[in-house]
Write a protein that holds these residues in place. Structure first.
Motif, PDB file in Angstrom:
ATOM      1  N   ALA B 354     -55.599 -25.230   1.004  1.00  0.00           N
ATOM      2  CA  ALA B 354     -54.558 -25.794   1.861  1.00  0.00           C
ATOM      3  C   ALA B 354     -53.922 -27.026   1.203  1.00  0.00           C
ATOM      4  N   PRO B 355     -53.467 -26.856  -0.055  1.00  0.00           N
ATOM      5  CA  PRO B 355     -52.918 -28.004  -0.780  1.00  0.00           C
ATOM      6  C   PRO B 355     -51.778 -28.657  -0.004  1.00  0.00           C
ATOM      7  N   GLY B 356     -51.765 -29.938   0.003  1.00  0.00           N
ATOM      8  CA  GLY B 356     -50.723 -30.663   0.716  1.00  0.00           C
ATOM      9  C   GLY B 356     -50.991 -30.711   2.195  1.00  0.00           C
ATOM     10  N   ALA B 357     -51.113 -29.551   2.813  1.00  0.00           N
ATOM     11  CA  ALA B 357     -51.318 -29.492   4.259  1.00  0.00           C
ATOM     12  C   ALA B 357     -52.619 -30.175   4.666  1.00  0.00           C
ATOM     13  N   ALA B 358     -53.675 -29.938   3.890  1.00  0.00           N
ATOM     14  CA  ALA B 358     -54.961 -30.548   4.245  1.00  0.00           C
ATOM     15  C   ALA B 358     -54.848 -32.062   4.234  1.00  0.00           C
ATOM     16  N   SER B 359     -54.072 -32.586   3.283  1.00  0.00           N
ATOM     17  CA  SER B 359     -53.890 -34.033   3.208  1.00  0.00           C
ATOM     18  C   SER B 359     -52.980 -34.516   4.326  1.00  0.00           C
ATOM     19  N   GLY B 360     -51.784 -33.943   4.391  1.00  0.00           N
ATOM     20  CA  GLY B 360     -50.802 -34.385   5.380  1.00  0.00           C
ATOM     21  C   GLY B 360     -51.299 -34.214   6.794  1.00  0.00           C
ATOM     22  N   ASN B 361     -52.080 -33.170   6.996  1.00  0.00           N
ATOM     23  CA  ASN B 361     -52.606 -32.907   8.332  1.00  0.00           C
ATOM     24  C   ASN B 361     -53.501 -34.034   8.825  1.00  0.00           C
ATOM     25  N   VAL B 362     -54.255 -34.622   7.934  1.00  0.00           N
ATOM     26  CA  VAL B 362     -55.126 -35.733   8.334  1.00  0.00           C
ATOM     27  C   VAL B 362     -54.276 -36.916   8.788  1.00  0.00           C
ATOM     28  N   GLY B 363     -53.246 -37.235   7.982  1.00  0.00           N
ATOM     29  CA  GLY B 363     -52.373 -38.343   8.362  1.00  0.00           C
ATOM     30  C   GLY B 363     -51.725 -38.094   9.710  1.00  0.00           C
ATOM     31  N   LEU B 364     -51.137 -36.928   9.864  1.00  0.00           N
ATOM     32  CA  LEU B 364     -50.417 -36.642  11.105  1.00  0.00           C
ATOM     33  C   LEU B 364     -51.356 -36.566  12.302  1.00  0.00           C
ATOM     34  N   GLU B 365     -52.454 -35.819  12.155  1.00  0.00           N
ATOM     35  CA  GLU B 365     -53.293 -35.558  13.321  1.00  0.00           C
ATOM     36  C   GLU B 365     -54.170 -36.739  13.728  1.00  0.00           C
ATOM     37  N   VAL B 366     -54.497 -37.603  12.795  1.00  0.00           N
ATOM     38  CA  VAL B 366     -55.188 -38.833  13.198  1.00  0.00           C
ATOM     39  C   VAL B 366     -54.181 -39.776  13.847  1.00  0.00           C
ATOM     40  N   ALA B 367     -52.967 -39.816  13.281  1.00  0.00           N
ATOM     41  CA  ALA B 367     -51.924 -40.650  13.893  1.00  0.00           C
ATOM     42  C   ALA B 367     -51.591 -40.154  15.303  1.00  0.00           C
ATOM     43  N   MET B 368     -51.583 -38.845  15.483  1.00  0.00           N
ATOM     44  CA  MET B 368     -51.310 -38.300  16.826  1.00  0.00           C
ATOM     45  C   MET B 368     -52.383 -38.742  17.820  1.00  0.00           C
ATOM     46  N   ASP B 369     -53.613 -38.820  17.335  1.00  0.00           N
ATOM     47  CA  ASP B 369     -54.712 -39.288  18.183  1.00  0.00           C
ATOM     48  C   ASP B 369     -54.503 -40.765  18.523  1.00  0.00           C
ATOM     49  N   GLU B 370     -54.131 -41.528  17.525  1.00  0.00           N
ATOM     50  CA  GLU B 370     -53.867 -42.961  17.764  1.00  0.00           C
ATOM     51  C   GLU B 370     -52.704 -43.125  18.740  1.00  0.00           C
ATOM     52  N   MET B 371     -51.702 -42.278  18.559  1.00  0.00           N
ATOM     53  CA  MET B 371     -50.526 -42.355  19.436  1.00  0.00           C
ATOM     54  C   MET B 371     -50.889 -41.980  20.872  1.00  0.00           C
ATOM     55  N   ALA B 372     -51.724 -40.946  21.002  1.00  0.00           N
ATOM     56  CA  ALA B 372     -52.147 -40.529  22.344  1.00  0.00           C
ATOM     57  C   ALA B 372     -52.839 -41.692  23.056  1.00  0.00           C
ATOM     58  N   TYR B 373     -53.714 -42.378  22.317  1.00  0.00           N
ATOM     59  CA  TYR B 373     -54.400 -43.521  22.928  1.00  0.00           C
ATOM     60  C   TYR B 373     -53.417 -44.626  23.273  1.00  0.00           C
ATOM     61  N   ALA B 374     -52.478 -44.880  22.364  1.00  0.00           N
ATOM     62  CA  ALA B 374     -51.506 -45.949  22.626  1.00  0.00           C
ATOM     63  C   ALA B 374     -50.647 -45.623  23.849  1.00  0.00           C
ATOM     64  N   ALA B 375     -50.382 -44.322  24.027  1.00  0.00           N
ATOM     65  CA  ALA B 375     -49.541 -43.910  25.159  1.00  0.00           C
ATOM     66  C   ALA B 375     -50.366 -43.619  26.406  1.00  0.00           C
ATOM     67  N   GLY B 376     -51.664 -43.778  26.305  1.00  0.00           N
ATOM     68  CA  GLY B 376     -52.525 -43.546  27.459  1.00  0.00           C
ATOM     69  C   GLY B 376     -52.650 -42.089  27.843  1.00  0.00           C
ATOM     70  N   LEU B 377     -52.594 -41.226  26.860  1.00  0.00           N
ATOM     71  CA  LEU B 377     -52.645 -39.791  27.142  1.00  0.00           C
ATOM     72  C   LEU B 377     -53.860 -39.142  26.493  1.00  0.00           C
ATOM     73  N   ASP B 378     -54.347 -38.100  27.149  1.00  0.00           N
ATOM     74  CA  ASP B 378     -55.372 -37.265  26.549  1.00  0.00           C
ATOM     75  C   ASP B 378     -54.777 -36.621  25.289  1.00  0.00           C
TER      76      ASP B 378
END
Lengths: 172, 743, 339
Positions: B354-378
């Motif tokens: 999963a070249p590229g995707a495996a890397s980018g996915n970590v950035g995006l999906e951890v950020a999405m988790d951080e964003m969910a917390y910042a927005a008070g959402l599950d």
């Protein structure tokens, strides 16, 4: 900045390689004599001299378990031992456990549970599992996982390996 | 009831008995007569020049046949293009033994060939080489401001789409926003099998190379280019590959070395790399990512910005798609994606699962988790609210996309509803418990492929295509496709692969083999089927008289009318009556561009992970994972599940332990072995549930298959990282998350 | 690997004689570390004397109530020996926490003591290393030193001893029996391994030609209150970042005797006698454990990427002391984390 890296010549000339001699090995019940120098590992003796390539080289340093064979029923890493040290031993490789047409219970369980993908670590996994069965210390899933942790699998077939070994352990 | 419907079932691997009995032959296991052994010598310095190779001292050793280095290699191809393989990135490919210049540590600088492996290894240790050393730079941190956007790239590379909407303004005006940098170091593929090539000297300048590769034709073309060989001079074979994960996409220096020595010595030669040398053949690059997200009051994404910088060599612009996925996984009108490379004194990175995707996915999906917390959402609810029904990167609908079902089924199986949102709010067994999730997207592509099908009078079918088997189950799924197409039991079919004497298939990567070769196999069998139908219709009393191919079907060893099963002939009878000993048909397949043009073709997944963290000691135990994948049609439930299980193991390794450490003083990897480059062992792996969400998709290809070799890895790493945050309240943004980062 | 000649010794005297008769020779037992190092050209013996099959593989009771572990008994046979499991469960657990089943099946007790460091630079001939090549410099200082030591290091070397078994042995304090050209002698385990000082090329105090013949454990085995705690980068088959071996004797809640040793932190298995003194007579409380743990790491020095080991060691000591006091860990057929 330029920095030279000059190697010193070996003093007194280069030593000549050691001559080979006959080494009697009993592999899968058959005794054969190979012409080997002491520096030949059991793994290389099997693969390059006895042409038994079922035993795999994955790291050559005892860090992966792909070269696992049974010596007197015990699993060992054949890469970290010298062939010349095993003249009195009974060596069993994957070829001695079963054949494609006549698989051992462990081999069949590995097929049934898809306990491998590329298959390269598989002979070592199976020899290791056979050693685990011989030892008789593993019963629970946690115990099997721990005692199968000397065999790396980069395809990540660990779930299948656990299921396959457990099936055979449970039948014992 | 049909007994010959094989697709979608779960037969065991047809090559399984060979593999478990040690009877499958990998490339180092062809013990041809009069074999010599080559051992590669690598540079201990990172940058500079070779002053002198003291080869004569070593040549004098009895049993040493030759020492090859830039000082004595014969004339080889001069132009870069001769060294470019099918997926070479932009720039100039590395040419082994070409010049005295050292451009990366562990650069192969010589090959010692001897009568035995042990002697070659010893002689290699004795070989003295003098170097002039120059200052090097291997630290990406030092090149943060020197990134550049690559002009082009290798096959499959797409520069990020241009920004859409007003990403900066939208971010500024967002109700909630986050910004964070994510990093991971280099990672190495480390398939279990060492890179090995056995080259058989067939006399008269002809060779057969048994090479560890994911593309026999790619290697053949490379060898023809580099060594000026005719197409009848070189045959490349790989019938079993002990794992690839991308490491075998490009021809490696092992094959160059072995062929060079064979041609010069006119003797068969084997070259096997050491595990340490396996750290000199390409890697997932050290990558830094900056992600900025903002939300609207309703929890929808107001803005998404994702920028990535990764290392490459001085000589090639290695590229991968890291950020593009972020523009299509979620619905967002204001998006800015950036991608840059930085040149270092290292070897070129290489596609790794999963070249590229495996890397980018970590950035995006951890950020999405951080964003969910910042927005008070599950975190799951947050993703549901931002579900993308259209690929906004290209403004097209997906040919199929059942990610929502993946979310629902996996969440239910996992028990996501038992999770309490607050970090550090869950405990069990005296440990902190965390639950996290992440999802991903991967291309569903098809490459041009060819296949040949032959059937003998006794009804045995053989199908050939020069694809590969590196653990993905190629033998098995192609056997299933062929057997089902011609209504045969699996036992009546033999699929052969991995030989340049067979019809050409693409390199095995990108999760495209099932779609590409599978379609070619089906087409070849159909072409054969049409010939069989014609034979069946020859007798005056044929029950199939006048039927077109579309009006008949092959089932249970018979050929019959679809609308009237009683009108049937036995396949073997037809063949035997025909008097032909064998029928054969060739066919090829390529994507139906006209049909696909209006669609975005992708597979999706989601992973849920639970961890237990010992708060005092920082130890992390992943206790279970549920992975759901929507990848069209699943050809073989058993082998497909194994691919996803393996992907989860990879995701776990990336999350918790995998990193190749560079000592920048030396410009050299320090943990270049299996003792210190940790990949997961059995004891690390928890119970894993795999769910396949079926998608009907006749747009993506006639088989409806999207491939699953890579997509299953996505989401997993982020899910574990997010679970660790949920457990501990500590957000670790540089992978892997080892215990010291939680102390 | 460099070429070498090979012979198989018939008895201890023969082995000692054979080795003395060959310059640059080495004993080989299981060989699991030596052959690894020979393949890396770190070790280049000209002659190997195989001692694996000498009659030194027995595990037998000693008249003084102790237990003799033959030098060539394998790690597996030792760990699973019924006497060891019953009387020295700490040793059982430490052995089974190390390496892999395959390696333990070959590695010998004597060889375990002779293991060399896993420092990345020691193994890599392309980098300077004072232990491998005296005077060439220490690459780990200022380099990547996650696996390196924090206690008793020197400016010449910060390597660690990699063994798990030896950490338990340090706590159990056996006597090492050796035979050499000058006859037999015994070495207290505490004195067997050494600190690097300015001669890191020497791992231990064996004289030239000496061969380990047995490890004689004293009677006291701390079988009721012990803990072996190993912390590593994956759940099995990895060297310790930090490990802790604890043996306690308790009278109610009061500690009457204590042993405490650490692995992964020093050039030798790190037994802390002063910490043991601090524990004696104290109540088995979190306060005591915290105080003692702080004492053990008070002089620890981090070198960058191993800084975390100081805090990790402190916490691991507290945990291991608590586990030992609770007396919940048992001997087993494998080590399942102990956490």
């Amino acid at each position: 900045m330029s920095q030279p890296l000059i190697s010193a010549p070996a003093s007194g000339g280069l030593p000549n390689p050691v001559p080979t001699g006959p080494v009697r090995l009993t592999i899968n019940g058959e005794t054969q004599t190979l012409q080997l120098a002491p520096w030949t590992s059991l793994l290389d003796a099997l693969r390059e001299y006895a042409h038994l390539t079922g035993t795999k080289k994955g790291c050559d340093h005892g860090q992966c378990g792909a070269c696992t064979v049974l010596v007197n029923g015990r699993r060992i890493n054949s890469c970290l031992t010298l062939a010349v040290m095993h003249e009195d031993d009974d060596i069993t490789t994957i070829e001695g456990l079963g054949t494609p047409e006549n698989l051992s219970p462990l081999q069949q369980a590995f097929v049934d549970h898809d306990a491998f993908q590329c298959g390269y670590c598989t002979p070592g996994q199976i020899c290791s599992a056979q050693g685990l069965l011989n030892e008789g210390h593993a019963h629970s899933e946690a115990e099997i996982k721990e005692l199968m942790s000397g065999n790396l699998c980069r395809c990540g077939a660990y779930v299948g390996i656990l299921d396959a070994v457990k099936e055979v352990v449970d039948k014992q | 009831m049909s007994q010959t419907n094989h697709i979608g079932k779960a037969p065991s691997r047809v090559d399984g008995p060979l593999k478990v009995a040690g009877a499958a032959h990998y490339s180092g296991e062809f013990n041809v007569p009069n074999l010599a052994y080559g051992y590669v010598v690598n540079s201990p310095i990172t940058k500079g020049k070779i002053l002198k190779v003291h080869a004569d001292e070593v040549r004098a050793l009895p049993g040493v046949l030759e020492v090859f280095s830039h000082e004595n290699v014969p004339y080889l191809a001069w132009f870069d293009k001769s060294y470019k393989d099918q997926i070479a990135p932009g720039g100039s490919p590395f040419r082994p033994l070409h010049s005295p210049d050292i451009t990366f540590n562990q650069q192969p600088v010589a090959l010692v060939v001897a009568d035995t492996f042990e002697l070659a290894r010893y002689a290699a240790a004795l070989l003295r080489i003098d170097y002039e050393q120059q200052e090097h730079e291997t630290n990406l941190e030092a090149k943060r401001t020197e990134g550049y956007a690559p002009g082009g790239g290798k096959i499959g590379f797409q520069p990020p789409p241009p920004p859409r909407g007003k990403p900066d303004q939208a971010l500024k005006e967002a109700t909630h926003s986050i910004e964070a940098e994510y990093a991971h170091g280099a990672q190495h593929h480390n398939p279990m099998e060492l890179f090995t090539t056995t080259v058989e000297w067939r006399g008269d300048g002809k060779i057969t190379a048994y090479d560890k590769t994911q593309g026999v034709y790619n290697v053949k073309n490379y060898l023809m280019g580099v060594f000026g060989l005719g197409k009848d001079d070189v045959r490349v074979v790989n019938q079993f590959m002990g794992g690839g994960f991308g490491a075998g996409l490009r021809p490696q220096y092992s094959v160059f070395m072995a062929v060079l020595a064979t041609l010069e010595l006119k003797r068969s030669v084997r070259v096997t790399l050491t595990r340490q040398q396996m750290f000199s053949i390409g890697h997932r690059p050290n990558t830094l990512q900056l992600v900025k997200l903002g939300t609207n009051p309703d929890g929808t994404l107001a803005a998404l910005q994702h920028h990535a910088l990764h290392e490459t060599s001085q000589f090639e612009d290695y590229t991968e798609n890291i950020v593009n996925w972020s523009g299509m996984l979620y619905q967002c009108e204001n998006v800015k994606l950036g991608y840059e490379l930085a040149k270092l004194d290292i070897y070129s990175p290489q596609d790794m699962r999963a070249p590229g995707a495996a890397s980018g996915n970590v950035g995006l999906e951890v950020a999405m988790d951080e964003m969910a917390y910042a927005a008070g959402l599950d975190p799951l609810e947050f993703r549901m609210r931002n579900y993308a029904d259209r690929d906004q990167n290209v403004d097209k609908p997906f040919s199929s996309k059942k990610l929502r079902e993946c979310y629902k089924q996996a969440a239910a199986k996992f028990g996501w509803e038992t999770r309490t949102q607050e970090p550090r709010s869950m405990r069990a067994n005296g440990k902190l418990v965390g639950m996290g999730m992440g999802g991903g997207v991967w291309d569903a592509t098809q490459q041009k492929s060819a296949a040949k099908a032959l059937i003998s009078a006794d009804g045995k079918l053989t199908v050939r295509s020069a694809t590969g088997e590196n653990g993905t189950g190629t033998y098995t799924i192609m056997t299933q496709i062929a057997a089902e197409t011609l209504g045969l039991p699996l036992e009546a079919v033999t699929f052969e692969l991995g030989d340049t004497d067979q019809p050409e298939a693409p390199i095995q990567g990108g999760s495209w083999t099932a779609a590409s070769v599978g379609t070619a196999v089906k087409n070849a069998c159909d072409a054969l089927g049409e010939k069989i139908l014609k034979l069946a219709q020859k007798p005056a009393d044929s029950p199939l008289k006048g039927a077109t191919y579309d009006e008949v079907e092959f089932v249970n060893g018979q050929l019959r009318l679809r609308h009237d099963h009683a009108q049937a002939v036995v396949l073997r009878d037809v063949l035997q009556a025909s008097g032909e000993t064998q029928l054969e048909a060739d066919s090829s397949a390529q994507p139906n561009m006209a049909k696909q043009n209006g669609y975005s073709l992708h597979s999706h997944n989601v992973a849920f992970a639970e961890v237990e963290v010992d708060e005092d000691l920082g130890t992390i135990k992943v206790t279970r994972v549920v992975s759901a994948v929507a990848a069209g049609r699943i050809l073989n439930q058993k082998t497909a599940r194994s691919q996803v299980l393996g992907s989860v193991v990879w995701g776990l390794g990336m999350a918790l332990m995998e990193e190749t450490i560079m000592d920048h003083k030396f410009g050299r990897y320090v943990n270049h072995n299996f003792a210190e480059y940790h990949i997961p062992v059995n004891a690390d792996i928890p119970h894993i549930d795999v769910i396949f969400v079926h998608e009907d998709d006749d747009i993506v290809n006639p088989l409806g298959v999207k491939g699953i070799g890579e997509v299953g890895m996505l989401g997993v790493t982020a899910a574990i990282a997010n679970a660790v945050f949920h457990a501990t309240g500590k957000r670790v943004r540089d992978l892997p998350i080892m215990l010291d980062k939680l102390l | 690997m460099y070429p070498f000649t090979y012979s198989r010794a018939t008895d201890v005297a023969d082995a000692v004689r054979d080795k003395a008769g060959h310059d640059g020779s080495a004993y080989i037992g299981g060989g699991t570390n030596l052959i690894d190092l020979m393949k890396m050209n770190v070790e280049q013996p000209a002659h190997l004397v195989n001692v694996a099959k000498l009659a030194l593989s027995k595990i037998e009771e000693l008249p003084d109530g102790g237990l003799r572990l033959g030098a060539t008994a394998t790690n597996s046979d030792t760990a699973w020996n019924e006497q060891v499991k019953a009387r020295y469960p700490l040793l059982n657990q430490a052995i089974l926490a190390g390496a892999s089943p395959q390696l333990r099946n070959v590695a010998t007790n004597g060889g375990n003591l002779m293991q060399r460091t896993r420092c990345y630079y020691f193994y890599d001939l392309a980098t300077p290393c004072n232990k491998r090549e005296p005077g060439s410099g220490c690459s780990a200082i200022g380099g990547f030193n996650r696996v390196c030591g924090i206690l008793g290091t020197s400016e010449a070397c910060i390597a660690t001893h990699p063994s798990d078994m030896c950490v338990a042995l340090a706590a159990l304090a056996p006597t090492v029996r050796v035979s050499g050209p000058k006859g037999e002698r015994t070495i207290a385990f505490e004195d067997f391994h050494r600190l690097p000082g300015d001669q890191p090329e020497f791992d231990n105090t064996l004289a030239e030609g000496e061969l380990i013949t047995s490890l004689d454990l004293p009677e006291k085995g701390f079988a009721k209150h012990f803990a072996y705690l190993k912390l590593r980068d994956r759940h099995s088959y990895a060297f310790a970042l930090v490990s802790v071996a604890v043996g306690l004797e308790m009278d109610g809640d009061t500690i009457t005797d204590a042993r405490l040793a650490l692995g992964g932190v020093a050039h030798k298995p790190w037994r802390d006698l002063s910490a043991e003194q601090l524990l004696k007579g104290q109540p088995a409380t979190a306060e005591t454990f915290g105080r003692v743990a702080a004492h053990v790491v008070a002089d620890a020095v981090g070198r960058g990427s191993n800084d975390f080991k100081i805090e990790l060691a402190r916490r691991a000591i507290v945990r291991a002391l608590k586990q030992a006091a609770e007396g919940k860990q048992e001997a087993g057929d494998m080590y399942l984390g102990g956490q």
